[in-house]
Structure formats: structure tokens, C-alpha cells
Design a protein around this motif. Sequence first.
Motif, PDB file in Angstrom:
ATOM      1  N   TYR A   1      -5.992   2.757  11.540  1.00 33.23           N
ATOM      2  CA  TYR A   1      -7.041   3.783  11.534  1.00 33.23           C
ATOM      3  C   TYR A   1      -7.601   4.097  12.912  1.00 33.23           C
TER       4      TYR A   1
ATOM      5  N   GLU B   1       0.872  -1.182   0.000  1.00 35.06           N
ATOM      6  CA  GLU B   1       0.000   0.000   0.000  1.00 35.06           C
ATOM      7  C   GLU B   1       0.905   1.228   0.000  1.00 35.06           C
TER       8      GLU B   1
ATOM      9  N   GLU C   1      -2.388 -12.270  -2.538  1.00 34.20           N
ATOM     10  CA  GLU C   1      -3.783 -12.628  -2.276  1.00 34.20           C
ATOM     11  C   GLU C   1      -4.204 -13.702  -3.258  1.00 34.20           C
TER      12      GLU C   1
END
Length: 420
Positions: free
Chosen positions: A260, A79, A112
Motif C-alpha cells: 500500500y 488474498e 493463522e
Amino acid sequence: MVNKVKGTYDILSEDIKIWHFLEQKIKEVTKKYNYTEIRTPIMEYSNVFHRESEQSDMVLKETYNFKDKGNRDLTLRPEGTAGVIRSYVENKTYATSDLYKVYYVGPMFRYERPQKGRYRQFHQFGCEAIGYKNPLLDAEVIKLASDFVKAIGLKNVIVEVNSLGDSESRENYYKALKEYLIPFKDELSNDSKDRLERNPLRILDSKDKKDIEIVKNAPKPIDYLSKESKKYFEDTIKYLEIMDVKYSINNKLVRGLDYYSEVVFEILADLKNFGSQNALGGGGRYENLVNELGGPKTSAIGFSFGIDRLILAIKEEEIQLEDNDSLDAYVIMFSENELDYGLNIINELRSNNLLVDFDFKTRSFRNQLRRALNNNSKYLIIIGDNEKNNNLVTLKNTITEEEETINKDLLIDKLKEGLK
Ligand code: HAM
């Protein structure tokens, strides 16, 4: 035959058109909001991503980790955020800018299980606004993300928002969630059993049928927000309304990464045939990343879109892109005899910024014509014996079929006039 790596794909010319369109829109929209571009490396030292606080499945199980020849631990970025923050800290950007607004575009890597919309090398466009904690900034960042999907013409899109609260809220919530889930422990999927200790929040967005049934009545983060976090979320919503962002509140929305807190959001494709990978983008506020990577305590917020999924959505919604692939002119020569004369003309046209091509093998007129039309050429420039010997060219408009033989020196002006 040598194959591509599983989960990767080639971007071929039919999709490049959509890529260029998206890159253009990214530039336009980020410019409107005063973001500048940043390009960070694709590989980072592993501890940029593998941090004690980050226990997400994504970072623990899906990163590409390897040692270089100097025995250093490296990771291909899964990311963009952590690399941007590493750069922000390393370059001491905080010393010179109190609000640092950057965007990035590039490949990311996650091991993934590949399926439609999910790849091992995929691409993100992301934005990070580092420096302020202010609900107005949260709302503006969500507005930017929703403006972007609007700018690319997507209509069937939902913006979902939620709040995870500050650390006090999250501690209270984790406790309540665990207490609720423990009696169901044996019924949870294996993945969720594993998450119960490590990361119970992720059970909320499990795709397992039984898990979904169990979490239906689970406590919601929103009911455990501290007074400050509740006010922060309400203020963000208030600004979203003022900024005319269409959103819905999803109290089950949690994110796939652990960094987060407070406001989180996702942008989802609301299309029947899209498949399960319908999150086009997502993001939220993160308060500890700068500090964890060695900088001063600094709050930030950001999001990223999966470009590959945006492209699927553009195709699914059948958005028509402007076709600017056509050539201005295609030069047809009858034989090798005209090659030197023709090449001079081609050079001159290209020096004048005209888009020109020709056939490297001099084929029959019909074959050359077919190639010209396949290239959507607006004009044909036809050169035979007569043209060469008399300093002429024959110019034919492929749409109106008008044709005239003119002096070669008039060609550029004529073409430019006709292309206007
Ligand atoms: P994320 O939700 O993990 O967030 O990824 C953002 C988007 O990247 C997803 O919504 C999806 O469109 C796309 N994406 C993720 N994995 C894949 C994959 N394997 N194949 C195709 N597309 C994928 C982040 O990455 C955060 N860094 C976002 C952020 C920025 N938060 C704050 N700032």
C-alpha cells in the motif's frame, strides 16, 4: 472418523441462506458501480505473492506453499489482489481498458492461529479498480465498500481512513519511526523486535499491551506526508464528504500487507460481543504491484471484505433475512397405489417451475404432514384412492386451512393463482 482440516469449516444449510443473500447483494452493489466479475485460480506460482517488496508477516509466515510434481513452487492464494493483477498483466488488459473495475468472491488460505472470525480457509469479496490515480476514484471505492455494508443491513460499522503517503513520505516516516522505536527495542514484544528492521509500520497495530503503550507517542504517518500526498488525502476526504460517506480518520491505521501507499482504509464491526477479529474489510491504493508483476507502471486501488466475518456480524446484529426457503406444495400420497398418479403430477408441477417435494417412503398421513410443515410448504396436495380414480386432487392451503377437491387439470392454475 475423518475430521475437517484445522481452521476450516463446513458451510451448512442454515448459513447458506446468508451466503445467497450476500452473493445477491454483492451482485447488486457492484453492478451499480459498473464492476464486472473476475475469477482467478486458487493456486498461483509462488512469486505472485512472494515478491521482494512484500515482507509482511502474512506473506512470509502464513502462506500455504508447496511444490507440484513438476517441482514448481505454488502457493494457495492468501488474498485476491495479487492474482487479479497477475491476470491483468498476463492478459495485457491495460492495452484495452484505461480503468479496469473488477470484483471477485472466493476462498483464500492463510496459516493463522484459528479463533472466532479467523480461519485458515476463509472467503473474501473484493473489488479492484486498476488504471487511475485520482482521489475521486479513492473516494468512490470507499463509498462502494460503505454502500455494501449498508445494503446488507449492518448498522454498527465504522469506516476508518488514513494515508501512508507516497514513497518519499514513507521513507521519511520509516526513518522517524525507527528513530523513535530504537530506544525501546528491549521492551518491544519479540514479534515487534523482528519487525523493527523488516517492517516497523506493523508495530503500530501490534496487539501486545506493552507495544501499544510504546507506540502511543510514536510519530504518525500523517505528519510526514509529502505536499502531494497531503493534498491527495485532503481531496479524497473532500470527495468522501460530498459522497456522504461516514468515516473517521485513524492516524494509526496501517495495513497487513506491504503493497500500500497513499490512501488506506478499514471497515470495522463496532459490536461488543464481536471479539478481536473485528476488521470486516480493508483496502487501499497500491502503485507498484502491476509493475512488479511485469506490467507497465499503473496505479490501482481496492478492498476486500471477509465474508465469514460479515456473516458473524449479520448474526450478531440479528438481521432478519427474507425467508424464501419455503416449498410451494408438498404432495401427500396415502399409499403405493397412488405413486404413479402422484409422480405424474409432481413432474408436471416441477416442469411449470413450482417448488415441490414429497416423501420417498410412503409413511402415515401424520408423518407426511409433519414433513410438509417442516419444509414450510404453502400448499398440501393430497392424493388418495378417490382422487386417483376420478382424476382429482385435494388442495389445502396450510395457512388459511382452506381445502377443496378439484379436477387435476385445474391444479397448476389454481396453485399459481393462490401463490401470487
Ligand atoms: P486483508 O486486510 O488482509 O486485505 O484482508 C481483508 C479482509 O479479509 C479482512 O478485513 C478480514 O475481514 C478478512 N480476513 C483476513 N484474514 C482472515 C482470516 N484468517 N479469517 C477470516 N477472515 C480473514 C487483503 O486481503 C487485501 N487483498 C485487500 C485489498 C484489495 N487491498 C487492495 N485491494
